[in-house]
Design an enzyme around this catalytic site. Structure first.
Site, short mmCIF file in Angstrom:
data_model
loop_
_atom_site.label_atom_id
_atom_site.label_comp_id
_atom_site.label_asym_id
_atom_site.label_seq_id
_atom_site.Cartn_x
_atom_site.Cartn_y
_atom_site.Cartn_z
N ASP A 1 12.41 -15.90 -13.91
CA ASP A 1 11.80 -16.45 -12.99
C ASP A 1 12.16 -17.81 -12.46
OD1 ASP A 1 10.03 -15.43 -14.26
OD2 ASP A 1 8.85 -16.93 -15.75
N TYR B 1 12.89 -16.37 -9.18
CA TYR B 1 12.02 -16.26 -8.12
C TYR B 1 11.53 -17.70 -7.81
CZ TYR B 1 7.15 -16.08 -6.27
OH TYR B 1 6.27 -15.91 -5.85
N LYS C 1 -14.02 1.21 -16.59
CA LYS C 1 -14.71 -0.07 -16.55
C LYS C 1 -14.34 -1.69 -16.80
CE LYS C 1 -20.10 -0.15 -15.14
NZ LYS C 1 -20.03 -2.04 -15.18
N ARG D 1 -19.32 -8.89 -3.68
CA ARG D 1 -20.51 -7.92 -4.10
C ARG D 1 -22.07 -8.19 -3.20
NH1 ARG D 1 -24.04 -4.38 -6.17
NH2 ARG D 1 -24.37 -2.41 -5.45
N GLU E 1 -12.09 -5.63 -9.16
CA GLU E 1 -12.60 -6.33 -9.90
C GLU E 1 -11.98 -7.39 -9.93
OE1 GLU E 1 -16.23 -6.06 -12.07
OE2 GLU E 1 -16.56 -4.99 -11.41
O1 D41 Z 1 -13.49 -1.18 -12.93
C1 D41 Z 1 -15.40 -1.04 -12.66
N1 D41 Z 1 -16.28 -1.77 -12.78
C2 D41 Z 1 -15.77 -0.36 -10.85
C3 D41 Z 1 -17.29 0.07 -10.43
C4 D41 Z 1 -15.14 0.82 -11.22
N2 D41 Z 1 -13.99 0.92 -12.24
N3 D41 Z 1 -14.98 1.56 -10.42
C5 D41 Z 1 -16.65 1.16 -9.44
N4 D41 Z 1 -16.11 2.58 -8.41
C6 D41 Z 1 -17.53 2.40 -7.36
C7 D41 Z 1 -17.41 3.37 -6.65
C8 D41 Z 1 -18.01 4.64 -7.03
C9 D41 Z 1 -18.87 3.05 -6.09
C10 D41 Z 1 -17.21 3.51 -5.55
C11 D41 Z 1 -17.01 0.13 -9.23
C12 D41 Z 1 -18.45 0.53 -8.73
N5 D41 Z 1 -18.88 1.03 -8.06
C13 D41 Z 1 -19.16 -0.81 -8.93
N6 D41 Z 1 -19.07 -1.90 -9.34
C14 D41 Z 1 -20.13 -3.30 -9.68
C15 D41 Z 1 -20.67 -2.08 -8.68
C16 D41 Z 1 -20.48 -1.00 -8.03
#
Ligand code: D41
Length: 710
Positions: A32, A35, A126, A147, A186
């Site tokens: 660090d 850096y 997700k 979004r 995200e």
């Molecule tokens: O990790 C997520 N929340 C996530 C959201 C993800 N891994 N992939 C996503 N892929 C899409 C598409 C296929 C429509 C490009 C998404 C989302 N959409 C999404 N997040 C919020 C609305 C849609």
């Protein structure tokens, strides 16, 4: 001048690379301090030559003044939404639909479409954060937006620039990046960072965030980027506006190569079977992840196939989210009831309008204690948030003030035990209120009797919860001593009790009649006295008489002054608890009654003494000279194997422990003796290999009779 310009550029590139290695690859390359030094050099250079400042300089992450409001920005390409499913069936149908559409679109022939493994999917996490899009023009971050409704979002460029993992300029990567790249991903906060942030908020008297997602949202939608910069935000990319031509999985690799953090966990899998397999793996891994996810996302990997599949409404047909059952839901708090535990602790329990949360239906949840109820501002009648994460006991997280009805009732801790009516006390600096009834209290009686009779305590084999219930109900047993006055005739009067079972139970009770001091002390259920503490107490005091006659207040003072030996594991909390237990005549009677009905346990001389010896000279020889009894097996480690002629292995272990020895399960170089019986197997072989002494039951008895190891 040109040298300074070159140097500044080199510093910018180098800092960006180090930051990428640190944040995105998790592989820091320089310390660090290195850096920081380079960063300060760049800062100094820019101060001297302001015209060298570029928008992608790491010094410019918090370069802007607060904005007056968050500007609306139309998305160049709409941010699509994502269909979702919960059940395996939803996912099987999704895969079947995908194949069906690919057949209709002429991408697959009938035979191919019938193959359940024909479609390759990219399976991802997700993230439970906020979807944003980052626009890079010629590699430079020019705009970041939330979004919003998918067509229009809010401009959060000033804030996203402060997120350290977001590159201000894309790195070269293996393949060139498109001239214009819109990265979708995200913004989120790691759990540990969230906890720390909330702690800081609490210290400053600021409002707490309810969860990491909420904290991330609140931090991102600030007007002042300096504030956002102080919030530990992260970012993961999951897609881009333009197809890069090599499939979703490879696209994530490309993004990563350009310096963008992508999922640390993703897989290319075949068909619904592969998807469900991934889902189950992630369900297990979920609690080890440093951030919250609310499911997984599946995407057809082949980009040409993605195009062929098209959209329904705003959602692509090529993707679906497979969500985990929600861990937090809202329901009504119908009532708060009090549960009385074995130790008399009064726990408020929420009775809820049943809800499905964390994969099961929950109608009760813990409220922990009175202070927690105040802190969470929970009233009977409120709508409350209930959380059940993994296998954790469901809990009420907070009330939702917005939905509070006109009539709610505040909770007050009762002053009398709801089970037995005894006084309830809450000691100073304790969060828990307790019933003082002891065995007088039915709630404590049942749990206390079960505790007494359990395997690790006085061990009455075959005495389960149902039987204890029956015995209490029939008024046959109120206190532990009552077990030992039971007769076959009395037992036969119980429902579903046959001659044979009654005889077996009596035999088990008979066997429990001769026990050890350690088991008995543990079985009494004295607060803070667990199995190991009970063993230490039995060893140190030697007899029940010594335990009962001790003035623990004096002892605590002596211990504080370092004047005691042999009580190392016994802290002030335990001593206070012993003082209160043994000064209660009801508890003393309980022990007298046990002796009266013929319960016996070997006793020996006290091992510890109140000494005037100083710590330094208090070695074993001194203790012997002052006449203190040293248990014969003190400091020796035993392993027991095979079938002994007379003792069960439990009994042998008790015997060894009662004389100061330790019992462990595996033979090692530290093992002093292997106590071996009939049919000893691998442990015997191991002992012989290590040269550990092997003895039989007779030799053990001999040692104890001699008062020393051989
Ligand atoms: O990790 C997520 N929340 C996530 C959201 C993800 N891994 N992939 C996503 N892929 C899409 C598409 C296929 C429509 C490009 C998404 C989302 N959409 C999404 N997040 C919020 C609305 C849609």
């Amino acid at each position: 001048m040109s040298a300074a310009r070159q140097r500044a550029q080199w510093l910018r590139e180098t800092l960006a690379r180090w930051s990428y290695q640190y944040h995105t690859l998790d592989e820091p390359s320089v310390p660090d301090a290195q850096y920081d030094q380079a960063y300060r050099e760049l800062q100094a250079l820019e101060a001297e030559h302001p015209d060298l400042i570029t928008p992608d300089s790491p010094t410019q992450r918090v370069g802007e003044k607060p904005v007056e409001f968050l500007k609306q920005v139309p998305h160049a390409t709409p941010m699509l939404s994502l269909g979702n499913g919960f059940e395996d069936q939803d996912i099987e149908q999704f895969d079947a639909r995908v194949r069906d559409w690919l057949l209709k679109a002429g991408v697959l022939n009938a035979a191919q479409a019938a193959d359940p493994l024909v479609v390759l999917y990219c399976a991802e996490l997700k993230y439970d954060g906020l979807a944003v899009t980052l626009r890079y023009e010629n590699g430079l971050l020019v705009q970041a937006a939330t979004r919003g409704d998918g067509s229009t979002g809010e401009d959060v460029t000033h804030n996203v620039r402060t997120i350290e993992v977001v590159p201000l300029r894309l790195l070269p990567g293996e393949r060139p990046h498109p001239e214009v790249l819109e990265v979708r991903g995200e913004v989120l906060m790691f759990n540990a960072d969230f906890e720390r942030l909330n702690q800081q908020q609490a210290e400053r008297g600021d409002k707490l965030f309810v969860n990491p997602r909420n904290a991330a949202a609140g931090s991102l939608r600030q007007l002042d980027p300096a504030l956002t910069a102080r919030r530990p935000l992260r970012f993961f990319a999951y897609g881009a506006n333009t197809k890069l031509g090599h499939g979703q999985f490879a696209m994530l690799d490309d993004l990563r190569g350009w310096g963008l953090p992508v999922s640390p966990r993703r897989a290319l899998v075949q068909g619904a079977a592969g998807l469900l397999d991934f889902y189950r793996q992630i369900q297990v891994e979920r609690k080890r992840l440093p951030f919250e996810i609310d499911g997984v996302v599946y995407k057809v990997n082949n980009e040409a196939w993605q195009d062929a599949l098209g959209f329904v409404a705003r959602a692509p047909r090529f993707a679906i989210a497979h969500k985990f059952p929600p861990q937090e839901v809202m329901t009504r708090l119908l009532d708060i009831e009090i549960q009385v535990g074995r130790t008399g602790a009064l726990t408020p329990v929420a009775r809820l309008d049943p809800v499905f949360v964390g994969g099961t239906t929950v109608s009760n949840a813990t409220l922990h204690n009175e202070d927690e109820i105040r802190r969470k501002d929970v009233h009977v009648g409120d709508m409350v948030v209930v959380r059940r994460a993994g296998d954790v006991i469901p809990e009420v997280v907070r009330a939702v003030a917005e939905f509070r009805p006109a009539q709610v009732t505040s909770f007050v801790m009762p002053t009398a035990c709801p089970v037995c009516g005894s006084e309830v006390v809450r000691e100073a600096n304790e969060a828990v209120a307790r019933c003082t009834g002891g065995f007088v209290c039915m709630a404590q009686r049942k749990q206390g009797l079960l505790h007494f009779a359990q395997r690790r305590a006085v061990m009455i084999d075959g005495l389960g919860e149902k039987l204890v219930d029956q015995l209490i109900e029939a008024n046959l047993v109120k206190a532990p001593a009552d077990f030992f006055t039971l007769s076959v005739e009395a037992l036969l009067r119980l429902e579903r009790m046959g001659q044979k079972s009654a005889e077996n139970l009596l035999a088990a009770i008979q066997a429990a009649r001769s026990t050890t001091l350690a088991r008995l002390v543990f079985g009494l259920g004295i607060r803070h006295v667990g199995e190991e503490t009970a063993r230490q107490l039995a060893l140190a005091f030697g007899s029940m008489k010594a335990l009962r006659e001790q003035d623990y207040t004096v002892l605590a003072q002596a211990k504080e002054a370092g004047q005691t030996q042999g009580l190392e594991g016994i802290g002030p909390e335990i001593l206070a608890s012993l003082q209160s237990y043994f000064s209660d005549p009801r508890q003393c009677k309980l022990i007298d009654d046990l002796r009266e009905v013929g319960v016996t346990w070997p006793e020996h001389e006290a091992r510890w003494k109140l000494e005037t010896l100083t710590q330094e000279n208090a070695d074993v020889d001194d203790l012997v000279q002052t006449g203190m009894a040293i248990p014969p097996l003190q400091g020796l480690s035993f392993v027991i194997t095979g079938t002994l002629p007379e003792l069960s292995r439990d009994q042998a272990a008790d015997l060894i422990r009662a004389h100061g020895g330790q019992v462990s399960s595996a033979v090692s170089k530290k093992t002093a003796y292997l106590l071996a019986g009939e049919a000893a197997g691998s442990k015997l072989a191991k002992a012989q290999e290590l040269g550990v002494k092997v003895i039989d039951e007779a030799a053990l008895r001999e040692m104890l009779a001699q008062g020393k190891p051989d």
